[in-house]
Design a protein around this motif. Structure first.
Motif, PDB file in Angstrom:
ATOM      1  N   GLY A 218       0.809  -1.210   0.000  1.00  0.00           N
ATOM      2  CA  GLY A 218       0.000   0.000   0.000  1.00  0.00           C
ATOM      3  C   GLY A 218       0.845   1.264   0.000  1.00  0.00           C
ATOM      4  N   ILE A 219       1.945   1.248   0.758  1.00  0.00           N
ATOM      5  CA  ILE A 219       2.826   2.420   0.789  1.00  0.00           C
ATOM      6  C   ILE A 219       3.417   2.687  -0.585  1.00  0.00           C
ATOM      7  CG2 ILE A 219       5.022   3.278   1.709  1.00  0.00           C
ATOM      8  CD1 ILE A 219       4.350   1.851   4.312  1.00  0.00           C
ATOM      9  N   HIS A 235      12.576  12.711  -1.796  1.00  0.00           N
ATOM     10  CA  HIS A 235      12.081  12.070  -0.580  1.00  0.00           C
ATOM     11  C   HIS A 235      11.073  10.961  -0.893  1.00  0.00           C
ATOM     12  CE1 HIS A 235      14.145  14.926   1.981  1.00  0.00           C
ATOM     13  NE2 HIS A 235      13.644  15.935   1.253  1.00  0.00           N
ATOM     14  N   LEU A 236      10.213  11.220  -1.890  1.00  0.00           N
ATOM     15  CA  LEU A 236       9.252  10.187  -2.276  1.00  0.00           C
ATOM     16  C   LEU A 236       9.965   8.970  -2.873  1.00  0.00           C
ATOM     17  CD1 LEU A 236       6.339  12.297  -3.822  1.00  0.00           C
ATOM     18  CD2 LEU A 236       6.397  11.148  -1.607  1.00  0.00           C
ATOM     19  N   GLU A 237      11.017   9.218  -3.673  1.00  0.00           N
ATOM     20  CA  GLU A 237      11.780   8.108  -4.230  1.00  0.00           C
ATOM     21  C   GLU A 237      12.435   7.281  -3.118  1.00  0.00           C
ATOM     22  OE1 GLU A 237      14.559   9.775  -6.919  1.00  0.00           O
ATOM     23  OE2 GLU A 237      13.044  10.305  -8.442  1.00  0.00           O
ATOM     24  N   LEU A 238      12.934   7.962  -2.071  1.00  0.00           N
ATOM     25  CA  LEU A 238      13.551   7.257  -0.954  1.00  0.00           C
ATOM     26  C   LEU A 238      12.515   6.418  -0.213  1.00  0.00           C
ATOM     27  CD1 LEU A 238      15.997   6.717   0.821  1.00  0.00           C
ATOM     28  CD2 LEU A 238      15.415   8.777   2.143  1.00  0.00           C
ATOM     29  N   VAL A 239      11.315   6.990  -0.013  1.00  0.00           N
ATOM     30  CA  VAL A 239      10.252   6.239   0.655  1.00  0.00           C
ATOM     31  C   VAL A 239       9.869   5.014  -0.168  1.00  0.00           C
ATOM     32  CG1 VAL A 239       7.847   6.295   1.380  1.00  0.00           C
ATOM     33  CG2 VAL A 239       9.345   8.218   1.910  1.00  0.00           C
ATOM     34  N   ALA A 240       9.726   5.193  -1.493  1.00  0.00           N
ATOM     35  CA  ALA A 240       9.337   4.080  -2.352  1.00  0.00           C
ATOM     36  C   ALA A 240      10.402   2.987  -2.347  1.00  0.00           C
ATOM     37  CB  ALA A 240       9.097   4.578  -3.782  1.00  0.00           C
ATOM     38  N   ARG A 241      11.691   3.409  -2.440  1.00  0.00           N
ATOM     39  CA  ARG A 241      12.754   2.402  -2.449  1.00  0.00           C
ATOM     40  C   ARG A 241      12.810   1.640  -1.121  1.00  0.00           C
ATOM     41  NH1 ARG A 241      16.508   5.471  -3.697  1.00  0.00           N
ATOM     42  NH2 ARG A 241      17.581   5.770  -1.702  1.00  0.00           N
ATOM     43  N   THR A 242      12.665   2.370  -0.023  1.00  0.00           N
ATOM     44  CA  THR A 242      12.687   1.715   1.294  1.00  0.00           C
ATOM     45  C   THR A 242      11.509   0.761   1.450  1.00  0.00           C
ATOM     46  OG1 THR A 242      13.753   3.664   2.267  1.00  0.00           O
ATOM     47  CG2 THR A 242      12.717   2.110   3.781  1.00  0.00           C
ATOM     48  N   ALA A 243      10.347   1.171   0.976  1.00  0.00           N
ATOM     49  CA  ALA A 243       9.164   0.307   1.074  1.00  0.00           C
ATOM     50  C   ALA A 243       9.339  -0.946   0.230  1.00  0.00           C
ATOM     51  CB  ALA A 243       7.915   1.067   0.634  1.00  0.00           C
ATOM     52  N   ARG A 244       9.904  -0.776  -0.992  1.00  0.00           N
ATOM     53  CA  ARG A 244      10.108  -1.954  -1.845  1.00  0.00           C
ATOM     54  C   ARG A 244      11.112  -2.911  -1.216  1.00  0.00           C
ATOM     55  NH1 ARG A 244      10.133   2.098  -6.022  1.00  0.00           N
ATOM     56  NH2 ARG A 244       8.184   1.979  -7.240  1.00  0.00           N
ATOM     57  N   GLU A 245      12.190  -2.376  -0.661  1.00  0.00           N
ATOM     58  CA  GLU A 245      13.192  -3.232  -0.025  1.00  0.00           C
ATOM     59  C   GLU A 245      12.607  -3.993   1.161  1.00  0.00           C
ATOM     60  OE1 GLU A 245      16.319  -0.601   0.987  1.00  0.00           O
ATOM     61  OE2 GLU A 245      17.120  -0.439  -1.058  1.00  0.00           O
ATOM     62  N   ASN A 246      11.820  -3.302   1.968  1.00  0.00           N
ATOM     63  CA  ASN A 246      11.208  -3.969   3.116  1.00  0.00           C
ATOM     64  C   ASN A 246      10.125  -4.953   2.683  1.00  0.00           C
ATOM     65  OD1 ASN A 246      12.079  -2.774   5.978  1.00  0.00           O
ATOM     66  ND2 ASN A 246      12.216  -1.152   4.443  1.00  0.00           N
ATOM     67  N   LEU A 247       9.448  -4.655   1.574  1.00  0.00           N
ATOM     68  CA  LEU A 247       8.466  -5.599   1.053  1.00  0.00           C
ATOM     69  C   LEU A 247       9.156  -6.877   0.587  1.00  0.00           C
ATOM     70  CD1 LEU A 247       5.609  -6.326   0.188  1.00  0.00           C
ATOM     71  CD2 LEU A 247       6.015  -5.100  -1.973  1.00  0.00           C
ATOM     72  N   ALA A 248      10.318  -6.725  -0.079  1.00  0.00           N
ATOM     73  CA  ALA A 248      11.068  -7.901  -0.516  1.00  0.00           C
ATOM     74  C   ALA A 248      11.538  -8.722   0.686  1.00  0.00           C
ATOM     75  CB  ALA A 248      12.259  -7.475  -1.365  1.00  0.00           C
TER      76      ALA A 248
END
Length: 388
Positions: A218-219, A235-248
């Protein structure tokens, strides 16, 4: 005592707990026999010799017979030596003093406990010979009376042998059943522990997938929507990358918690192993493009197949089973059908197995259908979305 405790039952085994009583019984009979012999009106030499033989018999029991009586080995240590002591000490004592034959009251059960029915019977006949011979000489009895006395003694000895033999056999059977119960309880405890571990792993995997993984998904979607509105943003790119990494990472954790059958390969391989290990022939068919479906969907499909095959084995009376897995564009369908006696799905709708399967499938966003009729076999079909 609440419940059944194998250790307590073993401790309360009358056979083994009775040994101190046998010691006391033998001692009392032996002391009484020695006292009766000492009080008998025999010549002092014969009396002293008989008493000495009885005392030596008591020493032989304390040194050898007691250990042989308590031994649980098939070949009891010292049993031959003790048998020789019985023959060489008790038989001459009864020939010297017929009153010493009262000691047979303690020796008879002891002999059968140590030597068993057949060998004990032979040994008892030998021990009776001295008492009967001395009685025959002392009373001047004829051959007929001697034979009658011998037959009565042998019959009594045989009855005692039968009783003690059955008691011993019952005790061995009880010990075997207790040992078997111990092993069964240990195996059940291990199976229960493994089942509990697997169930907890599956629950954690399902909870993580339904909460944390879905939250990260969702994030990512919200960030993508925000970027579409405001344009590229560091900042949005950093949030998206962090969310994808944590999702993986979360998906990897869910995969690690999946059942061992799935950890060793794909869903199709797990189903083929399940079919190959089943007690009945299973015709396995796979249609469509095979692809990963996600841990949640694969776990549900595997559990549905396992539970359905378990029900077939327990209740269907079938001779063969057909299993198919169809990969569609948006959904996957698992079908398990048998040629057994069939049943009315409505009549067993409240059963735990079907209710559990239905709950798993519906929680994953799918549908479970059960069809069947008397003599028509049964069909269980689970359909789940591929994106679940």
């Amino acid at each position: 005592m609440s419940g059944f405790d194998a250790g307590v039952a073993r401790a309360e085994n009358v056979w083994y707990r009775s040994y101190p009583f046998w010691d006391a019984y033998f001692a009392l009979v032996l002391v009484g026999t020695i006292a009766a012999t000492a009080a008998d009106g025999l010549p002092p030499g014969r009396k002293a010799a008989a008493v000495m033989l009885l005392v030596l018999l008591g020493v032989a029991y304390a040194a050898v017979g007691r250990k042989a009586l308590r031994s649980r080995e098939e070949r009891r240590p010292g049993c031959r030596l003790y048998a020789a002591a019985l023959v060489l000490m008790f038989v001459p004592a009864t020939l010297l003093a017929p009153v010493t034959s009262t000691g047979l009251a303690a020796l008879a059960p002891q002999v059968y406990m140590v030597y068993g029915t057949a060998r004990g019977f032979v040994l008892m006949v030998v021990l009776f010979s001295g008492a009967i011979g001395s009685t025959m000489v002392a009373s001047g009895a004829g051959v007929t009376l001697t034979l009658v006395m011998m037959l009565v003694a042998v019959a009594c000895s045989g009855l005692l042998a039968t009783f003690i033999g059955r008691l011993s056999a019952q005790n061995r059977e009880r010990a075997r059943l207790i040992d078997e119960l111990d092993r069964t309880r240990g195996e059940l405890a291990e199976v229960s522990r493994e089942a509990g571990v697997l169930a907890e792993r599956e629950r954690l995997a399902r909870d993580i997938h339904d909460t944390i993984a879905q939250g990260f998904t969702g994030i990512v979607m919200l960030v993508q929507a925000a970027e579409a509105e405001v344009g590229p943003n560091r900042h949005l790119e950093l949030v998206a990358r962090t969310a994808r990494e944590n999702l993986a990472e979360t998906r990897g954790l869910v995969a690690a918690l999946a059942p061992p059958a799935l950890a060793r390969g794909s869903l199709v391989e797990a189903l083929r192993r399940l079919a190959a290990d089943f007690a009945l022939p299973v015709d396995m068919d796979v249609e469509g493009e095979q692809r990963p479906l996600g841990p949640a969907v694969e776990v549900v499909l595997l559990r549905v197949a396992q539970e359905t095959l378990a029900n077939v084995r327990k209740h269907a009376g079938a001779t063969s089973v057909r299993m198919s897995l169809v990969y569609g564009r948006d959904a996957v369908r698992l079908t398990v059908a048998d040629d057994g006696r069939g049943f009315d799905p409505e009549a067993v709708a409240s059963g735990f197995g079907l209710r559990g399967m239905r709950g798993r499938v519906e929680q994953a966003g799918g549908d479970l259908a059960v069809r069947g009729g008397a003599g028509e076999g049964a069909v269980v079909e689970a359909v789940l979305p591929c994106s679940a």
